[in-house]
Enzyme design. Sequence first.
Site, PDB file in Angstrom:
ATOM      1  CD  GLU A 262      19.975  13.684  20.279  1.00  0.00           C
ATOM      2  OE1 GLU A 262      19.364  14.530  20.948  1.00  0.00           O
ATOM      3  OE2 GLU A 262      20.101  12.500  20.623  1.00  0.00           O
ATOM      4  CD  GLU A 367      23.704   7.941  20.968  1.00  0.00           C
ATOM      5  OE1 GLU A 367      22.558   7.990  21.446  1.00  0.00           O
ATOM      6  OE2 GLU A 367      24.415   8.953  20.764  1.00  0.00           O
TER       7      GLU A 367
HETATM    8  C1  XIL Z   1      22.186   9.700  27.536  1.00  0.00           C
HETATM    9  C2  XIL Z   1      22.926   8.931  28.586  1.00  0.00           C
HETATM   10  O1  XIL Z   1      22.802   7.562  28.378  1.00  0.00           O
HETATM   11  C3  XIL Z   1      22.414   9.302  29.933  1.00  0.00           C
HETATM   12  O2  XIL Z   1      23.181   8.695  30.949  1.00  0.00           O
HETATM   13  C4  XIL Z   1      22.451  10.807  30.092  1.00  0.00           C
HETATM   14  O3  XIL Z   1      21.872  11.151  31.260  1.00  0.00           O
HETATM   15  C5  XIL Z   1      21.701  11.482  28.988  1.00  0.00           C
HETATM   16  O4  XIL Z   1      22.237  11.069  27.766  1.00  0.00           O
HETATM   17  N1  XIL Z   1      21.200  10.318  22.623  1.00  0.00           N
HETATM   18  C6  XIL Z   1      22.515  10.609  22.864  1.00  0.00           C
HETATM   19  C7  XIL Z   1      23.153  10.185  24.125  1.00  0.00           C
HETATM   20  O5  XIL Z   1      23.204  11.143  21.976  1.00  0.00           O
HETATM   21  O6  XIL Z   1      24.158  11.066  24.547  1.00  0.00           O
HETATM   22  C8  XIL Z   1      22.134   9.994  25.196  1.00  0.00           C
HETATM   23  O7  XIL Z   1      22.794   9.452  26.309  1.00  0.00           O
HETATM   24  C9  XIL Z   1      21.008   9.120  24.737  1.00  0.00           C
HETATM   25  C10 XIL Z   1      20.298   9.741  23.575  1.00  0.00           C
END
Ligand code: XIL
Length: 455
Positions: A262, A367
């Site tokens: 990101e 994701e």
């Molecule tokens: C999120 C996790 O799911 C949570 O448990 C944590 O608190 C925060 O991060 N984009 C990403 C992930 O790249 O690492 C994120 O995961 C969600 C959004």
Amino acid sequence: MEKITKYLIVSLGLFWLSCSSDNEEIKTIVDDDISVVEVQASFEYTISQEDPYAILLENTTESDSDFSAVWDFGKGGEKVADKAGLEEVRYTETGEYTITFEATNAAGTSTATKTIKVEQRYGVCSTDGCEELSQNGLKEETDTFAVGVITQSYRINEGGNHTQVLKKEFNSLTAEYEMKMNIMYPSPNTYDFSAGDAIVDFAVANDMYVHGHALIWHEASPDWVENFTGSDAEFEKMVEDYITTTMTRYKGKVRSWDVVNEAVDESAGNPLRNSVFKQRMGDDYVKKCFQFARNADPDAILFYNDFNIAASSGKRTAIFDLVDDLGDLVDGLGAQMHISIDYPSTEDIQAVVDATVSRGLKLHFSELDIRTNLENDKNLSSLSTEKAARQKAKFKEVVNIYNAVPSENKFGVTVWGLRDNESWLVDFFGVPEWPLLFDENYNKKQAYDGFLEGL
Ligand code: XIL
């Protein structure tokens, strides 16, 4: 003649008298010996041909006497008086329902019951049970890419459902948050790999890949890094040490890493996000991190990972510019797939595929979760059948698109969570959500079938 007539009249009169006394006698017998028999309630049901979630109930009670009857459909509502014809009832929530039919006549009340099972992904199960679409796990349904999921260290060795489902369905694991910098490098010169080790060891023991997520992410940098007290050169050295130490530890066990996550901002023009890494290491910090990673483990597959790549064409352009600038240091693009049941469009998702493939990069649909509560309704208590079907269709679409990626560009699809109730989205948006493949009881949802059909 007159005599004959008189005789007939007298005879008929006598006959009538004898008949009426017979009638009296019969009437007495009926009153004494035939009492009303208690009605025996009975019913049948069939699953609707048009709607797998509906059943048609039929009152099959046979009785010579009058009776009244009521239904209890087992859904907690009021009893419903039986009426002529079939009764159609829908069941949309997974569970067991006991249907009761009560018939009452002058002699009493009798009850018939039947229990039906409903699974959200099938509807009402037939008496032979709910047919399994596939006995295989998702991972067995494709041999061209990894099917991954996230986990947390405390869950994996519990030995319960979570562990079983992980092992059955998936062949790639990612730590949800325990392989991020704030956990692995909580204070200067002090690493904590305990949680990461547990996840990696479990994956290796169970023949699963590990996708490392994420070495550098502005949201997971520890406070001491955000407020680093040394010089910029010392900061950069610290980042190099961290990447090297971490990747060396997991060399040969973690096959791929999101090196930077990101980095591209959401604001107009999608500039490089103004993170502490950019401030301390300069505009080419992403490239530097990839170089450190390549040096640390030349065999690891290195990804740049970001969100809204499909949803925003402007951001997509910025991301591909950044990736192009990395040249040979990057092996693949991680397209986070935090999407919803009707957005982004098929064309926008395909655009991400096309841009990645045309560059000869690997593509990771990382994701993946699919939102349904687009109205942000705080009071929703369950996923409606209609939304579940749309979610299924979107999972199918996404997996279908991925499946059509040329094999040399394929890498994997990672689902961001196992059960709906564990999803990060519930906290993130603060409203009920059901974005994943399994419900809170580890039942496969329609979404699961969508994924499967997409394969
Ligand atoms: C999120 C996790 O799911 C949570 O448990 C944590 O608190 C925060 O991060 N984009 C990403 C992930 O790249 O690492 C994120 O995961 C969600 C959004």
